[in-house]
Design an enzyme around this catalytic site. Sequence first.
Site, PDB file in Angstrom:
ATOM      1  N   LYS A 155       0.922  -1.258   0.045  1.00  0.00           N
ATOM      2  CA  LYS A 155       0.101  -0.037  -0.076  1.00  0.00           C
ATOM      3  C   LYS A 155       0.791   1.310  -0.070  1.00  0.00           C
ATOM      4  O   LYS A 155       1.969   1.073   0.557  1.00  0.00           O
ATOM      5  CB  LYS A 155      -0.893  -0.051   1.140  1.00  0.00           C
ATOM      6  CG  LYS A 155      -2.216   0.983   1.108  1.00  0.00           C
ATOM      7  CD  LYS A 155      -3.192  -0.138   0.375  1.00  0.00           C
ATOM      8  CE  LYS A 155      -4.581   0.478   0.019  1.00  0.00           C
ATOM      9  NZ  LYS A 155      -5.529  -0.184  -0.549  1.00  0.00           N
TER      10      LYS A 155
ATOM     11  N   ASP B  66      -6.673   3.895  -5.251  1.00  0.00           N
ATOM     12  CA  ASP B  66      -7.219   3.949  -4.077  1.00  0.00           C
ATOM     13  C   ASP B  66      -8.029   5.221  -3.890  1.00  0.00           C
ATOM     14  O   ASP B  66      -8.282   6.041  -4.755  1.00  0.00           O
ATOM     15  CB  ASP B  66      -6.233   3.524  -2.986  1.00  0.00           C
ATOM     16  CG  ASP B  66      -6.999   2.996  -1.683  1.00  0.00           C
ATOM     17  OD1 ASP B  66      -7.127   1.959  -1.613  1.00  0.00           O
ATOM     18  OD2 ASP B  66      -7.155   3.642  -0.763  1.00  0.00           O
TER      19      ASP B  66
END
Length: 427
Positions: free
Chosen positions: A117, A157
Amino acid sequence: MAAVKSVAKPTMECETEHFLAAQRQLDEIAEEMCLDRELHERLRYPKRALIVTVPVRMDDGSVKTFTGYRVHHDVTLGPAKGGIRFHPEVNLGEVSGLAMLMTWKCALMGLPYGGAKGGIRCEPWNLSAGENERLTRRYTSEIINLIGPDKDIPAPDMYTNEQTMAWIMDTYSINVGHTVPSVVTGKPVSIGGSFGRTEATGRGVAYCARRAVAHLGMTKESPTVAIQGFGNVGSVTAKLLHQAGYKIVAVSDVHGGIHNPNGLDIPRLLAYISEMGKVEGFAGSSAVSNKELLELPCDVLIPAALGGQITDANAKKLQCQIVVEGANGPTTPEADMILHERGIMVVPDILANAGGVTVSYFEWVQGMMHLFWSEEEVNQRLEQIMGRACDQVFELSTKSKLRTRLAALRIGVSRIAEAKRLRGLYP
Ligand code: NAD
């Protein structure tokens, strides 16, 4: 020589509340499955984490510095995979916790990836298009040694999108001297994106809802559905379930929700939203708050907006038989226990919203092969993978009397543990 004094266990900089919640989930399943203690310890922290300072020339001529992160939780099964978010709350702990969940999600779906991430702490809504582009490109060049089609493949995202991915792909390609589409997924189709990627998460959520209904042996012709959040995930889920004959009785967005126990006309609602920008005021519906929506009578409840929506305060009041988690982390651990005790089936986020990363995998494969599939082929393969994962989770949960969330985690964690055991420890 004086004996070495025992010291308190060192804590890592990533140990924020968010990260510790992800770690506790691992600890719980590790204990349940009697995971080897040393393997467990290795999985409790990120493999590597990079913090970068990103200087950006703003439109007014000044230079502003932002903080960016990229974390790899694990890369045992393949390159790291995970989104990049732009948000003021991005920090090392949040990014590290989300990277860990990506590891379990990819392993559960049987994808050859580890978890990653990344993000930049910023207020994206206050950036001009030019500032956003310069921020994205400079961040890409700061993390360039970490990413690559065989190392780490970012995706969109929160507050990043296919344009962001196009800029990352372009910056990376210019730096290595040739075009490398497979360094990111979630790109526009015209530069190597995959058909079906935009709808993939909602399609996976809708598919999981149908599998859960079948699993419970519900014989109703038109099961009823309430959906919190009507963005990318919620609206696609609503459209597909409506097409499958389900009755969507309530939906909501940030402004509030609408309810019609006889079912909303979803195609008309989609047209209404593209004109009005919100669901409120749709003809033939009554207003409900986001809180009330969760407690409406329905067969399937789909939280598809924010985390932390189903808590110990409202879990006892839910009137559904199935919760399908479109959003990430919509149910708190306490609420998860209550739903389990009440016999409400939960399709956990790492399964229910894994359609996005699964079609990202297809995008990466197509890019590496330079051979592209039709949308029909993508959707067919997605259903195959989602179906396999649903069967495995539902079966393990039934057989071992485990909460579905723990069953999903157990499958993911045990695949990583097995791969780590076989690969051994270097040197
Ligand atoms: P989105 O921005 O397209 O839509 C979010 C929706 O939630 C909007 O309708 C918005 O109005 C609504 N919303 C925002 N704040 C709200 C509030 N306080 N109360 C009720 N509704 C609110 O986002 P999305 O891509 O649809 O993602 C939704 C969720 O699914 C997020 O939790 C995201 O992390 C998760 N998710 C998305 C994907 C994907 O591929 N898009 C993949 C995995 C998980």
